[in-house]
Scaffold this active site. Structure first.
Site, PDB file in Angstrom:
ATOM      1  N   ASP A 119       0.911  -1.198   0.182  1.00  0.00           N
ATOM      2  CA  ASP A 119       0.048   0.030  -0.045  1.00  0.00           C
ATOM      3  C   ASP A 119       0.780   1.188   0.189  1.00  0.00           C
ATOM      4  OD1 ASP A 119      -1.692   2.177   0.638  1.00  0.00           O
ATOM      5  OD2 ASP A 119      -2.698   1.027   2.348  1.00  0.00           O
ATOM      6  N   ILE A 120       0.736   1.944  -1.141  1.00  0.00           N
ATOM      7  CA  ILE A 120       1.656   3.218  -1.344  1.00  0.00           C
ATOM      8  C   ILE A 120       1.621   4.003  -0.083  1.00  0.00           C
ATOM      9  CG2 ILE A 120       0.310   4.317  -2.672  1.00  0.00           C
ATOM     10  CD1 ILE A 120       2.838   5.126  -4.237  1.00  0.00           C
ATOM     11  N   VAL A 170      -5.730   4.818  -6.005  1.00  0.00           N
ATOM     12  CA  VAL A 170      -4.716   5.349  -5.570  1.00  0.00           C
ATOM     13  C   VAL A 170      -5.002   6.732  -4.918  1.00  0.00           C
ATOM     14  CG1 VAL A 170      -2.161   5.900  -5.637  1.00  0.00           C
ATOM     15  CG2 VAL A 170      -3.034   4.001  -6.694  1.00  0.00           C
ATOM     16  N   ASP A 171      -5.630   7.288  -5.887  1.00  0.00           N
ATOM     17  CA  ASP A 171      -6.037   9.040  -5.696  1.00  0.00           C
ATOM     18  C   ASP A 171      -6.962   8.799  -4.421  1.00  0.00           C
ATOM     19  OD1 ASP A 171      -6.147  11.557  -5.883  1.00  0.00           O
ATOM     20  OD2 ASP A 171      -7.597  11.327  -7.487  1.00  0.00           O
ATOM     21  N   SER A 185      -1.676   4.656 -14.456  1.00  0.00           N
ATOM     22  CA  SER A 185      -2.356   4.557 -15.625  1.00  0.00           C
ATOM     23  C   SER A 185      -2.886   3.009 -15.676  1.00  0.00           C
ATOM     24  CB  SER A 185      -1.924   5.128 -17.012  1.00  0.00           C
ATOM     25  OG  SER A 185      -2.011   6.491 -16.922  1.00  0.00           O
TER      26      SER A 185
END
Length: 173
Positions: free
Chosen positions: A9-10, A32-33, A121
């Site tokens: 998880d970033i 993600v955003d 993307s």
């Protein structure tokens, strides 16, 4: 530059900057955003709103990057970039390359030593994983930067495998 791959998880990465796969509104979204905005708290959204009110009234253009503080995330900065939506009939790979280059340019301006990227993307924007990985790894390798470590933080096994293959080959963007 050292390139590493991480499954995870970033929003949990302890790096100087994480890259957000943002939408052009800069006001949060899904994937993600959404995760970055939720975990980072309202501070990120507040800064994004200020950016929209000043420099990016029409939104952040595809392929460009801009930074905000990271709010409650363990990173210091969030570098927001808008990836292109994949098209089978139009080559948009130069826009995807630009996302990585511009993110590294902003990182250099901030004095970032370590950065974490998602697979830009390759989620809802539909970019095929193998090609997204090839472009990502090749571009980061080929970009002149002061960043010492770039991590690709990959959510699933398929993404990890695609990036592992790209990292093992001497590919170009």
């Amino acid at each position: 530059m050292k390139i590493t791959l991480v499954r995870g998880d970033i929003t949990e990465e302890k790096v100087d900057a994480i890259v957000n796969a943002a939408n052009s509104s800069l006001l949060g979204g899904s994937g993600v955003d959404g995760a970055i905005h939720r975990r980072g708290g309202p501070e990120i959204l507040d800064e994004c709103r200020r950016l929209r009110a000043s420099h990016y009234g029409g939104g952040l253009p595809t392929g460009q990057a801009v930074a905000t503080a990271a709010g409650r995330l363990p990173a210091r900065w969030v570098i927001h970039t808008v990836g292109p939506v994949y098209s089978a009939t139009e080559d948009r790979s130069d826009q995807l390359v630009s996302c990585y280059r511009e993110s590294l340019r902003v990182a250099d301006e901030l004095g970032v030593g370590s950065i974490a990227f998602p697979a830009l993307s390759a989620g809802i924007y539909g970019w095929p994983l193998d090609d997204a990985a090839r472009i990502a790894v090749g571009t980061v390798r080929a970009t002149s930067t002061l960043v010492a470590e770039a991590r690709f933080v990959l959510f699933g096994d398929d993404a990890y495998a695609a990036f592992e293959e790209a990292a093992a080959s001497p590919s170009r963007p």
